[in-house]
Enzyme design. Structure first.
Site, mmCIF file in Angstrom:
data_model
loop_
_atom_site.group_PDB
_atom_site.id
_atom_site.type_symbol
_atom_site.label_atom_id
_atom_site.label_comp_id
_atom_site.label_asym_id
_atom_site.label_seq_id
_atom_site.Cartn_x
_atom_site.Cartn_y
_atom_site.Cartn_z
ATOM 1 N N THR A 184 0.786 -1.247 -0.035
ATOM 2 C CA THR A 184 0.033 0.034 0.042
ATOM 3 C C THR A 184 0.828 1.209 -0.071
ATOM 4 O O THR A 184 0.640 2.146 -0.689
ATOM 5 C CB THR A 184 -0.900 -0.025 1.120
ATOM 6 O OG1 THR A 184 -1.600 -1.348 1.145
ATOM 7 C CG2 THR A 184 -1.837 1.226 1.021
ATOM 8 N N ASP A 185 2.058 1.260 0.996
ATOM 9 C CA ASP A 185 3.083 2.175 0.620
ATOM 10 C C ASP A 185 3.391 2.560 -0.485
ATOM 11 O O ASP A 185 3.534 3.671 -1.200
ATOM 12 C CB ASP A 185 4.116 2.005 1.741
ATOM 13 C CG ASP A 185 3.748 2.473 3.207
ATOM 14 O OD1 ASP A 185 2.732 3.305 3.334
ATOM 15 O OD2 ASP A 185 4.577 2.175 4.059
ATOM 16 N N ILE A 186 3.866 1.326 -1.446
ATOM 17 C CA ILE A 186 4.622 1.515 -2.644
ATOM 18 C C ILE A 186 3.380 2.141 -3.745
ATOM 19 O O ILE A 186 3.762 2.922 -4.547
ATOM 20 C CB ILE A 186 4.987 0.102 -3.021
ATOM 21 C CG1 ILE A 186 6.144 -0.107 -2.214
ATOM 22 C CG2 ILE A 186 5.512 0.331 -4.531
ATOM 23 C CD1 ILE A 186 7.505 0.432 -2.026
ATOM 24 N N GLY A 189 2.893 5.711 -3.108
ATOM 25 C CA GLY A 189 3.985 6.430 -3.692
ATOM 26 C C GLY A 189 3.834 6.538 -5.420
ATOM 27 O O GLY A 189 4.152 7.634 -5.909
#
Length: 420
Positions: A184-186, A189
């Site tokens: 989810t972070d990636i 981003g």
């Protein structure tokens, strides 16, 4: 085809764009690393003495020539190449003024502080756009700038759970399972990078910057993609299917005589060829299995039949045989096998960058998947040590002379390389 990723060379497509990176952890840094790979000048602002939280997220850490652990963890290295680091104490008026000065000469500011946190320092979009109306300002938070959850802290794991992906990941009768990386972070981003590029395009045509609001939960909901759309269309909750596919059968991991392999049948013709190779051509003509829709409906009875067949051949026999027949299939590689794979090596997905002071004098990083014919990705800078570029930034970007840099150091509000 000539390989396009080069360690040095002509400037990238974002050459001349300056990014002021106030983010840390993974979502923001992965965004700015992507923009840096494409040629942008990324200035990473970090807390004096501590820096990005991920510097300490280890082991493993980079080893020096005496086999001692440095302050750079593998986690930090994964998202911070092609950046310059300056350490500034943003809790002080002098530090805040320095960041505002850097923002005046920047095209983009990206941050992932809690909602409203930077407004206290007059480092929010409303404050910075007064002196730089062309500024693109991107905020990344767990839940966005508004709504009932806006004030909450957000983390990848929470977003995976709240956003539904864990409900469709894992064994059928097992517990909900997160994805093995901070996906989810990636993905946040990546969405941020796309939005920033679109905002820069708008700025170049209109002369006006804008504010970009990205949330981990929004991103997670967005990339539910077909699973989410199936629910919206049918009203039926998609189940956890382990490695199975909700809409295609057979499309999962199968046992081989010596391990496992992936079978990814995409149409009825491929299924017929697979059945012929497996020694059971009658399955492809059965009214219960001939069409994909029938195979999905009768999944529970078909899959055990197929597993009994696939266990008769080795992984290599399946992979080689299916490739010859044009049926998608492949191995389930460990990470060491991934980086040893000839296709991965050919595509330069493992790159080596000089890293003075380390045991080998260089570090290996995961390469960029982007290949461009005219403005290739470049690997110009290894992930920086804390504050290593502070004086360079002050001289080159702000035009400070020796006396002014010495004065800043004396205040201890801008540490200027104290963490090196």
């Amino acid at each position: 085809m000539k390989k396009q990723n080069r360690p040095t060379g002509e400037p990238g497509s974002l050459a001349g764009i300056r990014i002021l990176d106030l983010s840390r952890i993974l979502a923001g840094p992965s965004c700015t690393q992507l923009l840096g790979d494409l040629g942008a000048d990324v200035i990473k602002v970090e807390r004096p003495g501590e820096g990005d939280d991920t510097r300490k997220w280890g082991p493993p850490f980079v080893l020096d020539r005496d086999d001692r652990e440095t302050t750079e963890s593998a986690y930090y290295l994964c998202a911070n190449r092609n950046k310059r680091s300056i350490d500034i104490d943003m809790s002080t008026p002098r530090g805040q003024a320095l960041v505002r000065e850097l923002a005046v000469g920047s095209d983009v500011v990206i941050e992932n502080y809690k909602v409203g946190a930077l407004a206290r320092y007059k480092l929010d979009y409303a404050s910075l756009k007064e002196s730089n109306p062309r500024l693109v300002y991107c905020s990344i938070t767990g839940f966005g700038q508004d709504g009932p959850y806006a004030a909450r802290s957000g983390y990848d794991f929470l977003a995976q759970g709240m956003g539904g992906i864990m409900s469709v990941t894992g064994e059928t009768d097992g517990e909900p399972m997160k994805v093995g990386v901070g996906i989810t972070d990636i993905m946040t981003g990546m969405y941020a990078a796309v939005a920033i590029l679109a905002a820069l395009r708008h700025r170049d045509t209109s002369g006006r910057g804008q504010y970009v609001d990205l949330a981990l939960l929004d991103t997670q909901v967005a990339w539910l993609i077909n699973a989410g759309q199936c629910y919206l269309t049918s009203g039926v909750l998609p189940p956890r299917l382990a490695n199975g596919h909700p809409n295609i059968v057979p499309y999962q991991v199968f046992p081989a005589a010596d391990g496992h392999f992936i079978l990814a049948v995409g149409n009825d013709g491929q299924f017929a060829r697979f059945c012929e190779f497996a020694g059971a051509p009658e399955l492809a003509t059965s009214d219960r299995y001939a069409r994909n829709a029938d195979r999905v409906r009768n999944r529970d009875e078909l899959i055990p039949l197929l597993k009994a067949l696939t266990a008769r051949k080795t992984t290599a026999q399946w992979v080689e045989g299916l490739e010859t027949l044009g049926v998608p299939g492949g191995p389930v590689n460990r990470i060491d096998q991934v980086f040893a794979d000839p296709q991965v090596r050919h595509r330069e997905m493992r790159v080596s960058i000089p890293y003075p002071g380390s045991k080998e004098g260089s570090i290996d990083l995961i390469g960029s998947p982007i290949h461009m014919s005219e403005t290739p990705v470049t690997y110009r800078r290894a992930p920086p040590r804390l504050g290593q570029d502070a004086e360079e930034i002050l001289r080159d970007v702000l035009g400070y002379d020796d006396a002014r840099i010495k004065e800043l150091k004396a205040t201890k509000t801008a540490a200027l390389g104290s963490g090196r």
